[in-house]
Design an enzyme around this catalytic site. Structure first.
Site, PDB file in Angstrom:
ATOM      1  CG  HIS A  28      -1.902  -1.082   1.304  1.00  0.00           C
ATOM      2  ND1 HIS A  28      -1.859  -2.048   2.275  1.00  0.00           N
ATOM      3  CD2 HIS A  28      -2.963  -1.373   0.519  1.00  0.00           C
ATOM      4  CE1 HIS A  28      -2.874  -2.893   2.104  1.00  0.00           C
ATOM      5  NE2 HIS A  28      -3.543  -2.511   1.039  1.00  0.00           N
ATOM      6  CD  GLN A  52     -14.299  -4.781  -1.606  1.00  0.00           C
ATOM      7  OE1 GLN A  52     -14.186  -3.555  -1.676  1.00  0.00           O
ATOM      8  NE2 GLN A  52     -13.266  -5.559  -1.404  1.00  0.00           N
ATOM      9  N   GLY A 149      -3.068  -1.954  -7.210  1.00  0.00           N
ATOM     10  CA  GLY A 149      -1.980  -2.910  -7.280  1.00  0.00           C
ATOM     11  C   GLY A 149      -2.301  -4.079  -8.193  1.00  0.00           C
ATOM     12  CD  GLN A 155      -9.480  -4.014  -6.429  1.00  0.00           C
ATOM     13  OE1 GLN A 155     -10.239  -4.369  -5.536  1.00  0.00           O
ATOM     14  NE2 GLN A 155      -8.286  -3.504  -6.172  1.00  0.00           N
ATOM     15  CB  VAL A 178       4.966  -4.567  -3.178  1.00  0.00           C
ATOM     16  CG1 VAL A 178       6.110  -4.561  -2.168  1.00  0.00           C
ATOM     17  CG2 VAL A 178       4.911  -3.229  -3.914  1.00  0.00           C
ATOM     18  CG  LEU A 187       4.374  -7.385   0.468  1.00  0.00           C
ATOM     19  CD1 LEU A 187       4.860  -6.002   0.900  1.00  0.00           C
ATOM     20  CD2 LEU A 187       4.882  -8.449   1.436  1.00  0.00           C
ATOM     21  CB  SER A 188      -2.016 -10.254   0.888  1.00  0.00           C
ATOM     22  OG  SER A 188      -3.382 -10.353   1.261  1.00  0.00           O
ATOM     23  CB  SER A 189      -4.501  -6.853   4.477  1.00  0.00           C
ATOM     24  OG  SER A 189      -4.137  -5.578   3.981  1.00  0.00           O
TER      25      SER A 189
END
Length: 286
Positions: A28, A52, A149, A155, A178, A187-189
């Site tokens: 982010h 979502q 991203g 998306q 990233v 990278l992901s939450s």
């Protein structure tokens, strides 16, 4: 927010938007830094969008870390104005919002022909929620540029098509994924959900994508061969594959060959209760 935007407009500022659900990570922050290279003012939205999520998904458990998100943003060395827009659910959905689609009321946006593909196969509600909330953010912020991203490649395709179809006066910028510098894991939450053992196994999918990209660079264009090496690498680490697809970048339809128009190689897999996605682009760039 609109008063601030009017001030920026009157001053001639170039406004960029980075739309997030919070739980910010380096990916982010990279979007914000990329926006700062072209925009004099940046809005980063932080909103966990109920539309979502399906009733059985992790809306209530999704990490909400606004104070630490703001602290990370404050740590960026930017020569731009940075504003955080963190609306309430009632601001974005004045009629209320249920995760049960049959109970939803009000205006929603759908991108027919794109939303049903790939992720839409198992999450048919998802891109309706994405398109709706992004439309609302575009109306509120009125950005000149919006940054997304590549990790969420479908998306990106949905939003770009929506901008064209609904005549939004803005440009969508897709920023490369990233990754963890050592493992290559995107990278992901949701990576915070992974155990140490799962974090060690999860990068196998990306290793498979890299093998496929090497094959493509050597002249291999047949879909079965490209998909095969991804599955092979994933199976070595025991990943629970949900799907792996070779898709047209134009309409996300499955293709048998990565031709001169290029293709998207993407997939999803589960690590315990956590669902992850990743992709690479073959022969084209956004």
């Amino acid at each position: 927010m609109r008063q601030w935007r009017d001030t920026q407009r009157s001053s001639g500022a170039q406004v960029g938007l980075v739309a997030t659900m919070g739980a910010l990570h380096s990916g982010h922050l990279h979007l914000v830094q990329t926006a700062a290279a072209s925009c004099s003012s940046i809005v980063i939205s932080i909103f966990v969008n109920p539309a979502q999520f399906a009733p059985h998904e992790d809306l209530n458990e999704y990490p909400r870390t606004l104070p630490s998100d703001i602290a990370q943003l404050q740590g960026l060395a930017l020569n731009t104005t940075l504003v955080v827009f963190a609306p309430r659910v009632s601001d974005m959905y004045p009629r209320g919002i249920s995760t049960d689609r049959s109970q939803q009321r009000g205006a929603f946006v759908e991108m027919l022909g794109l939303s049903e593909m790939l992720e839409g196969g198992t999450r048919p509600h998802f891109f309706r929620g994405v398109a709706t909330v992004v439309t609302k953010l575009f109306h509120v912020v009125e950005p000149h540029m919006a940054y997304f991203g590549q990790k969420d490649v479908q998306q990106c395709c949905v939003v770009k098509a929506m901008v064209d179809d609904l005549l939004f006066p803005l440009r969508v910028v897709v920023v490369p994924t990233v990754r963890d510098k050592e493992s290559g894991l995107a990278l992901s939450s949701r990576n915070v959900y992974l155990s140490k053992e799962e974090k060690e196994r999860a990068p196998a999918f990306y290793r498979g994508l890299c093998r496929a990209k090497e094959l493509f660079a050597s002249g291999v264009v047949e879909g079965d061969k490209l998909l095969g090496v991804v599955r092979e690498e994933a199976e070595k680490s025991g990943l629970d594959i949900e799907y792996v697809c070779l898709s047209s970048p134009d309409d996300l339809q499955n293709v048998d060959v990565a031709d001169e128009r290029g293709a998207i190689l993407s997939g999803a897999w589960r690590m315990g209760s956590t669902r992850l996605i990743d992709n690479i682009l073959l022969g084209f760039e956004f």
